[in-house]
Scaffold this motif. Sequence first.
Motif, short mmCIF file in Angstrom:
data_model
loop_
_atom_site.label_atom_id
_atom_site.label_comp_id
_atom_site.label_asym_id
_atom_site.label_seq_id
_atom_site.Cartn_x
_atom_site.Cartn_y
_atom_site.Cartn_z
N GLN A 1 0.85 -1.19 0.00
CA GLN A 1 0.00 0.00 0.00
C GLN A 1 0.88 1.24 0.00
O GLN A 1 1.76 1.40 0.83
CB GLN A 1 -0.89 0.00 1.24
N VAL A 2 0.61 2.13 -0.95
CA VAL A 2 1.39 3.34 -1.07
C VAL A 2 0.80 4.43 -0.18
O VAL A 2 -0.42 4.64 -0.16
CB VAL A 2 1.42 3.83 -2.52
N GLN A 3 1.67 5.09 0.55
CA GLN A 3 1.23 6.22 1.37
C GLN A 3 2.22 7.36 1.23
O GLN A 3 3.44 7.16 1.25
CB GLN A 3 1.12 5.82 2.85
N LEU A 4 1.68 8.56 1.09
CA LEU A 4 2.45 9.80 1.15
C LEU A 4 1.83 10.61 2.27
O LEU A 4 0.66 10.99 2.18
CB LEU A 4 2.39 10.56 -0.17
N VAL A 5 2.60 10.87 3.31
CA VAL A 5 2.06 11.54 4.49
C VAL A 5 2.79 12.86 4.68
O VAL A 5 3.99 12.88 5.01
CB VAL A 5 2.19 10.66 5.73
N GLU A 6 2.04 13.96 4.50
CA GLU A 6 2.61 15.30 4.67
C GLU A 6 2.51 15.74 6.13
O GLU A 6 1.58 15.34 6.84
CB GLU A 6 1.90 16.32 3.79
N SER A 7 3.43 16.59 6.51
CA SER A 7 3.39 17.22 7.83
C SER A 7 4.11 18.55 7.76
O SER A 7 4.84 18.82 6.79
CB SER A 7 4.02 16.31 8.89
N GLY A 8 3.90 19.37 8.78
CA GLY A 8 4.63 20.62 8.88
C GLY A 8 3.85 21.86 8.53
O GLY A 8 4.36 22.98 8.66
N GLY A 9 2.61 21.69 8.09
CA GLY A 9 1.81 22.86 7.78
C GLY A 9 1.38 23.59 9.04
O GLY A 9 1.60 23.12 10.16
N GLY A 10 0.78 24.76 8.84
CA GLY A 10 0.29 25.53 9.98
C GLY A 10 0.07 26.97 9.63
O GLY A 10 0.02 27.34 8.46
N LEU A 11 -0.07 27.77 10.69
CA LEU A 11 -0.29 29.20 10.55
C LEU A 11 1.02 29.93 10.82
O LEU A 11 1.68 29.66 11.83
CB LEU A 11 -1.36 29.65 11.54
N VAL A 12 1.37 30.83 9.92
CA VAL A 12 2.61 31.58 10.06
C VAL A 12 2.36 33.02 9.61
O VAL A 12 1.52 33.27 8.74
CB VAL A 12 3.75 30.92 9.25
N GLN A 13 3.09 33.94 10.21
CA GLN A 13 2.96 35.34 9.82
C GLN A 13 3.71 35.62 8.52
O GLN A 13 4.67 34.91 8.19
CB GLN A 13 3.52 36.24 10.92
N PRO A 14 3.28 36.65 7.80
CA PRO A 14 4.03 37.02 6.58
C PRO A 14 5.50 37.26 6.91
O PRO A 14 5.83 37.86 7.93
CB PRO A 14 3.34 38.32 6.14
N GLY A 15 6.35 36.76 6.02
CA GLY A 15 7.78 36.85 6.24
C GLY A 15 8.37 35.67 7.00
O GLY A 15 9.59 35.54 7.08
N GLY A 16 7.51 34.83 7.53
CA GLY A 16 7.95 33.69 8.30
C GLY A 16 8.35 32.50 7.44
O GLY A 16 8.34 32.57 6.21
N SER A 17 8.68 31.40 8.13
CA SER A 17 9.15 30.20 7.45
C SER A 17 8.41 28.97 7.96
O SER A 17 7.97 28.93 9.12
CB SER A 17 10.65 30.00 7.68
N LEU A 18 8.32 27.98 7.11
CA LEU A 18 7.80 26.66 7.47
C LEU A 18 8.58 25.63 6.67
O LEU A 18 9.05 25.92 5.56
CB LEU A 18 6.32 26.51 7.13
N ARG A 19 8.68 24.42 7.21
CA ARG A 19 9.25 23.32 6.46
C ARG A 19 8.23 22.19 6.41
O ARG A 19 7.83 21.66 7.45
CB ARG A 19 10.56 22.81 7.06
N LEU A 20 7.85 21.84 5.21
CA LEU A 20 6.95 20.71 5.01
C LEU A 20 7.77 19.44 4.78
O LEU A 20 8.84 19.48 4.17
CB LEU A 20 6.04 20.94 3.80
N SER A 21 7.23 18.34 5.25
CA SER A 21 7.84 17.03 5.03
C SER A 21 6.80 16.10 4.42
O SER A 21 5.60 16.22 4.69
CB SER A 21 8.34 16.42 6.34
N CYS A 22 7.26 15.17 3.62
CA CYS A 22 6.39 14.15 3.05
C CYS A 22 7.12 12.81 3.13
O CYS A 22 8.15 12.62 2.48
CB CYS A 22 6.04 14.47 1.60
N ALA A 23 6.60 11.94 3.95
CA ALA A 23 7.19 10.61 4.14
C ALA A 23 6.46 9.61 3.25
O ALA A 23 5.22 9.49 3.33
CB ALA A 23 7.09 10.19 5.60
#
Length: 116
Positions: A1-23
Amino acid sequence: QVQLVESGGGLVQPGGSLRLSCAASGINFSIYTMGWYRQAPGKQRELVATINGGSTNYADSVKGRFTISRDNAKNTVYLQMNSLKPEDTAVYYCNARKYFPFIEYWGQGTQVTVSS
């Protein structure tokens, strides 16, 4: 069974940073082109970035701000997002794709909201 699981999203202020991951699981990860796409409310899903081996491709709107990378040992693809703007607000989807034959898989998506 194939799975792609994203994580790391959320709320951030303009100019900020986030890192998304996909396992990824259930695929021979290293032979797939991995990508990130996004879909904002009322808009079509659009390409953000792809990575195939050491070759990367970015949408013009994110060039210089976003960086896609992958760790084949961990079966994981990342999207580092810097200098975020309100127009980056969308659901971000992980994509795995190979050709000959064509096979494509999608993750369930992770919400990114850029707002003050």
